[in-house]
Design an enzyme around this catalytic site. Structure first.
Site, PDB file in Angstrom:
ATOM      1  N   HIS A  87     -12.603  -1.442  -0.241  1.00 35.33           N
ATOM      2  CA  HIS A  87     -12.928   0.069  -0.427  1.00 35.33           C
ATOM      3  C   HIS A  87     -13.269   0.352  -1.732  1.00 35.33           C
ATOM      4  CE1 HIS A  87      -8.703  -0.638  -0.837  1.00 35.33           C
ATOM      5  NE2 HIS A  87      -8.657   0.594  -1.558  1.00 35.33           N
ATOM      6  N   HIS A 145     -13.012   3.309  -4.752  1.00 38.02           N
ATOM      7  CA  HIS A 145     -12.082   4.381  -5.494  1.00 38.02           C
ATOM      8  C   HIS A 145     -13.325   5.228  -6.178  1.00 38.02           C
ATOM      9  CE1 HIS A 145      -8.045   3.552  -4.279  1.00 38.02           C
ATOM     10  NE2 HIS A 145      -8.374   2.035  -4.431  1.00 38.02           N
ATOM     11  N   GLU A 203      -3.618  -2.816  -2.101  1.00 36.48           N
ATOM     12  CA  GLU A 203      -2.879  -1.935  -1.281  1.00 36.48           C
ATOM     13  C   GLU A 203      -3.158  -2.149   0.062  1.00 36.48           C
ATOM     14  OE1 GLU A 203      -5.971   0.371  -3.154  1.00 36.48           O
ATOM     15  OE2 GLU A 203      -4.594  -0.930  -3.678  1.00 36.48           O
ATOM     16  N   ASP A 261      -8.971  10.657  -0.294  1.00 34.28           N
ATOM     17  CA  ASP A 261      -7.683   9.660  -0.457  1.00 34.28           C
ATOM     18  C   ASP A 261      -6.429  10.821  -0.400  1.00 34.28           C
ATOM     19  OD1 ASP A 261      -5.444   8.608  -1.646  1.00 34.28           O
ATOM     20  OD2 ASP A 261      -6.721   6.985  -2.424  1.00 34.28           O
TER      21      ASP A 261
END
Length: 129
Positions: free
Chosen positions: A93, A95, A88, A29
């Protein structure tokens, strides 16, 4: 219009790649909560995590576990936290966040790394896969 993650998957936007296979991609990220904050995405653009077909969903979790194991060997931390938020970017996805304190999971605590630090970190995690 393709999501930013689809553009990364397609190679239109560069990333600090950790690993990839036919179905998934893991990359650092660029706005991390903690050193080593990694995203695991299916290559197929699907907006919501629970809209993913069962086999692909299970594959994403297995892929994420493999990345988390390497991440924990690379970045000193108490554990690897996992979050699926999905607000977002309209592309499912996961994290993976190395944790030493709860604040690192709030998405308010951010750290900065240089390009060289990102590149070195990606290579170090890859070495532990």
């Amino acid at each position: 219009m393709p999501s930013i993650f689809t553009r990364i998957v397609n190679g239109e936007i560069p990333c600090y790649k950790i690993a990839e296979d036919d179905n998934f991609l893991a990359f650092l990220d660029v706005n991390p909560n903690a050193n080593g904050h990694t995203l695991c995405v299916p290559k197929q653009e699907i907006d919501k995590i629970f809209d993913i077909e069962d086999d692909l969903y299970l594959g994403l979790m297995q892929f994420s576990k493999r990345i988390a194991t390497a991440l924990e060997k690379t970045v000193p931390c108490k554990r690897i936290g996992m979050a699926v938020i999905g607000l977002e970017v309209p592309h499912a996805h996961v994290h993976l966040i190395p944790l030493n304190e709860m604040g690192e999971m709030t998405f308010k605590h951010k750290v900065s790394l240089t390009k060289e630090e990102f590149e070195t970190l990606a290579k170090d995690i890859q070495a532990n896969l």
